[in-house]
Design an enzyme around this catalytic site. Sequence first.
Site, PDB file in Angstrom:
ATOM      1  N   CYS A 112     -13.968 -97.769 -62.459  1.00 49.59           N
ATOM      2  CA  CYS A 112     -12.567 -97.958 -62.246  1.00 49.59           C
ATOM      3  C   CYS A 112     -11.872 -96.811 -63.638  1.00 49.59           C
ATOM      4  CB  CYS A 112     -12.146 -98.719 -61.884  1.00 49.59           C
ATOM      5  SG  CYS A 112     -11.844-100.023 -60.899  1.00 49.59           S
ATOM      6  N   GLU A 143      -1.837 -98.501 -63.725  1.00 49.14           N
ATOM      7  CA  GLU A 143      -2.569 -97.988 -64.553  1.00 49.14           C
ATOM      8  C   GLU A 143      -2.296 -96.677 -65.365  1.00 49.14           C
ATOM      9  OE1 GLU A 143      -5.066-100.638 -65.603  1.00 49.14           O
ATOM     10  OE2 GLU A 143      -5.465-101.418 -63.928  1.00 49.14           O
ATOM     11  N   ARG A 181     -20.146-105.575 -68.592  1.00 47.24           N
ATOM     12  CA  ARG A 181     -20.426-106.164 -68.789  1.00 47.24           C
ATOM     13  C   ARG A 181     -21.701-106.583 -67.418  1.00 47.24           C
ATOM     14  NH1 ARG A 181     -17.603-109.284 -65.287  1.00 47.24           N
ATOM     15  NH2 ARG A 181     -15.253-108.210 -64.564  1.00 47.24           N
ATOM     16  N   HIS A 209      -5.296-100.737 -59.388  1.00 48.75           N
ATOM     17  CA  HIS A 209      -6.194-101.935 -58.630  1.00 48.75           C
ATOM     18  C   HIS A 209      -5.399-102.761 -58.174  1.00 48.75           C
ATOM     19  CE1 HIS A 209      -8.565-101.009 -62.768  1.00 48.75           C
ATOM     20  NE2 HIS A 209      -9.620-101.561 -61.762  1.00 48.75           N
TER      21      HIS A 209
END
Length: 165
Positions: free
Chosen positions: A141, A78, A88, A165
């Site tokens: 995260c 990332e 969500r 990830h």
Amino acid sequence: MTILVTGFDPFGGETTNPSWEAVRRLPDLIGGATVHKRQLPTIFGVAGETLKAAIDELRPDAVLCVGQAGGRAAITVERVGVNLRDARLPDNAGVECADEPIRPGGPDAYLSTLPTRAMVEAIRAGGIPAALSYTAGTFVCNDVLYTLLDTAATEYPGLRGAFIH
């Protein structure tokens, strides 16, 4: 050199989290660097507080946080942490966030302070599919990545960090 590596506890009804399973198997010494491992709770805010407490305690030179991103076909390094909680699904405390800043008044985003492109190239050189990612999502995260980079920018300017990830 001291390195802190983190993974997460299980979430979403799972009994294990591959991020923690990978982290806990790391040796305590890699290339002369002492490796400290910590498991973070998959809870907004609390994960970042747990990370910050470990940074305050250990004063590492670098921090690498590891998370699970189901459905990705490669290890993704990332590059950006954004100042946003917008999930969500609920975290492990049942909290659902929508359009909330991680640090009110903080910068919109931070870039990783480790060489993300070189990390991807090194992973690929080992024969493992890898890619550079420009979003850690907006779940816990990202919360941890933003907190890590904000802590480095505001309290520990020499601290380097990234999220995989």
